[in-house]
Design an enzyme around this catalytic site. Structure first.
Site, PDB file in Angstrom:
ATOM      1  N   GLY A 123       0.830  -1.199   0.000  1.00 12.60           N
ATOM      2  CA  GLY A 123       0.000   0.000   0.000  1.00 12.60           C
ATOM      3  C   GLY A 123       0.859   1.241   0.000  1.00 12.60           C
ATOM      4  N   CYS A 183       6.152  -0.203   7.133  1.00 13.18           N
ATOM      5  CA  CYS A 183       5.744   0.979   6.357  1.00 13.18           C
ATOM      6  C   CYS A 183       6.874   1.347   5.405  1.00 13.18           C
ATOM      7  CB  CYS A 183       5.457   2.130   7.328  1.00 13.18           C
ATOM      8  SG  CYS A 183       4.967   3.657   6.510  1.00 13.18           S
ATOM      9  N   LEU A 184       6.524   1.693   4.177  1.00 13.91           N
ATOM     10  CA  LEU A 184       7.545   2.096   3.199  1.00 13.91           C
ATOM     11  C   LEU A 184       8.269   3.367   3.640  1.00 13.91           C
ATOM     12  CD1 LEU A 184       5.603   1.382  -0.120  1.00 13.91           C
ATOM     13  CD2 LEU A 184       7.524   0.077   0.811  1.00 13.91           C
ATOM     14  N   HIS A 243      -3.998   1.089   7.902  1.00 10.20           N
ATOM     15  CA  HIS A 243      -2.678   1.745   7.872  1.00 10.20           C
ATOM     16  C   HIS A 243      -2.677   2.930   6.905  1.00 10.20           C
ATOM     17  CE1 HIS A 243       1.896   1.359   7.898  1.00 10.20           C
ATOM     18  NE2 HIS A 243       1.685   2.119   6.838  1.00 10.20           N
ATOM     19  N   GLU A 244      -3.248   2.719   5.707  1.00  8.75           N
ATOM     20  CA  GLU A 244      -3.223   3.795   4.700  1.00  8.75           C
ATOM     21  C   GLU A 244      -4.120   4.964   5.099  1.00  8.75           C
ATOM     22  OE1 GLU A 244      -0.907   3.798   2.743  1.00  8.75           O
ATOM     23  OE2 GLU A 244      -0.443   1.674   2.896  1.00  8.75           O
ATOM     24  N   HIS A 303      -2.419   7.149   7.405  1.00  7.05           N
ATOM     25  CA  HIS A 303      -1.482   8.068   6.726  1.00  7.05           C
ATOM     26  C   HIS A 303      -2.192   9.360   6.312  1.00  7.05           C
ATOM     27  CE1 HIS A 303       2.452   6.239   6.323  1.00  7.05           C
ATOM     28  NE2 HIS A 303       1.966   5.114   5.838  1.00  7.05           N
TER      29      HIS A 303
HETATM   30 NI    NI Z   1       2.934   3.304   5.702  1.00  5.61          NI
END
Ligand code: NI
Length: 160
Positions: free
Chosen positions: A46, A91-92, A133-134, A137
């Site tokens: 994501g 998380c990226l 999670h997204e 953000h």
């Molecule tokens: Ni993330």
């Protein structure tokens, strides 16, 4: 299409609340394509627009092993949750780390797709985790604030 630069923890943009999208534009279509490409290249499940420096309520998710089932969500809102799951999350924007986070085990989301048509997306397990999670953000929230017992080094956890 182009790979966008993923913002990392410590960048203030990740703590800001994103703005609603009112209409689809050619620029937004390019952003969606770029976010999908960036997410796949980074091997994430994501990616939210603020992670590429754009404070708009747009996320892309793809939890399929083949990376060929993208979900595009504009102005997503959680309308229903059920149950609980506690598991490792990454998380990226926080490379090389993971943490134990409790999320709903079922999430129902109302959103618009890339044609600004209203859609409902339901997910359990990893998809429920990615949706939660997204959407966090978009509200300036990182999973690190929810991690039970802090972060640890990790390479094989799903990143979103
Ligand atoms: Ni993330």
């Amino acid at each position: 299409m182009a790979i966008r630069n993923i913002r990392l923890i410590g960048d203030k943009i990740l703590t800001k609340k994103s703005k609603e999208i009112t209409e689809m534009t050619p620029r937004l279509k390019v952003l969606i394509e770029d976010m999908l490409e960036t997410m796949h290249q980074a091997e994430g499940v994501g990616l939210a627009a603020p992670q590429v420096g754009i404070l708009k309520r747009l996320v892309v998710i793809d939890v399929s092993p083949e990376g060929n089932t993208p979900i595009i969500l504009i102005n997503p809102e959680i309308v229903e949750t059920d149950g609980e799951q506690t598991g490792e999350e990454g998380c990226l924007s926080v490379p090389g780390k993971s943490g134990l986070v409790t999320r709903p085990n079922y999430v129902k989301v109302k959103a618009f797709n890339e044609n600004m048509e209203e859609i409902i997306v339901e997910g359990t397990e990893l998809l429920a985790r990615a949706l939660s999670h997204e959407i966090d953000h978009l509200n300036g929230i990182l999973y690190v604030d929810k991690a039970i017992g802090g972060l640890h080094s990790s390479t094989d956890v799903a990143k979103a």
